[in-house]
Design a protein around this motif. Structure first.
Motif, PDB file in Angstrom:
ATOM      1  N   CYS A   5       0.784  -1.119   0.086  1.00 21.40           N
ATOM      2  CA  CYS A   5      -0.041  -0.017  -0.116  1.00 21.40           C
ATOM      3  C   CYS A   5       0.827   1.464   0.184  1.00 21.40           C
ATOM      4  O   CYS A   5       1.750   1.397   0.898  1.00 21.40           O
ATOM      5  N   CYS A   8       0.090   3.304   3.590  1.00 20.53           N
ATOM      6  CA  CYS A   8       0.255   2.608   4.911  1.00 20.53           C
ATOM      7  C   CYS A   8       1.419   1.448   5.006  1.00 20.53           C
ATOM      8  O   CYS A   8       1.883   1.171   5.797  1.00 20.53           O
ATOM      9  N   CYS A  98      -5.985  -1.799  -0.448  1.00 19.00           N
ATOM     10  CA  CYS A  98      -5.323  -2.124   0.957  1.00 19.00           C
ATOM     11  C   CYS A  98      -6.555  -2.602   1.809  1.00 19.00           C
ATOM     12  O   CYS A  98      -7.513  -1.894   2.032  1.00 19.00           O
ATOM     13  N   CYS A 101      -6.175   0.039   5.382  1.00 16.09           N
ATOM     14  CA  CYS A 101      -6.782   1.353   5.246  1.00 16.09           C
ATOM     15  C   CYS A 101      -7.865   1.512   4.218  1.00 16.09           C
ATOM     16  O   CYS A 101      -8.248   2.558   4.042  1.00 16.09           O
TER      17      CYS A 101
END
Ligand SMILES: [Zn+2]
Length: 110
Positions: A5, A8, A98, A101
């Protein structure tokens, strides 16, 4: 394959493959429709060839011709549609999401 990702850095990523799924379905449908058209002429060819084996041969020839035409069309359409959908997934859609998140992203645009 390790996709990360961009927000994050999580590696819990799922790929959506919408394009591939839709492409495969649309391709199969289009291919089958195209295949049916081919099947009609295949059936005629099959019937003509089968005629040498008598009326029963003619019927089986037509059925075999139609089945092969529809099948080949469907498979070819599915393959082409899936390939096209894969291209759309990779180049146009945000194919990756992701799981940490929820961010959607395209791995080529990282
Ligand atoms: Zn994330």
């Amino acid at each position: 394959m390790s996709v990360q990702c961009p927000l994050c850095q999580s590696t819990h990523i799922s790929s959506k493959n919408y394009g591939r799924k839709i492409g495969g379905t649309v391709g199969t449908t289009a291919g089958t429709v195209g295949g049916v058209t081919t099947a009609l002429s295949s059936a005629q060819v099959g019937a003509t060839i089968g005629m040498f084996a008598g009326p029963v041969g003619s019927i089986f020839g037509a059925l075999a011709g139609a089945a092969i035409g529809g099948l080949v069309g469907g498979v070819a359409g599915c393959t082409a549609g899936t390939a096209l959908g894969e291209m759309v997934d990779e180049n146009i859609l945000d194919n990756f999401q992701c799981l940490t998140c929820g961010h959607c992203f395209n791995h080529t645009a990282q």
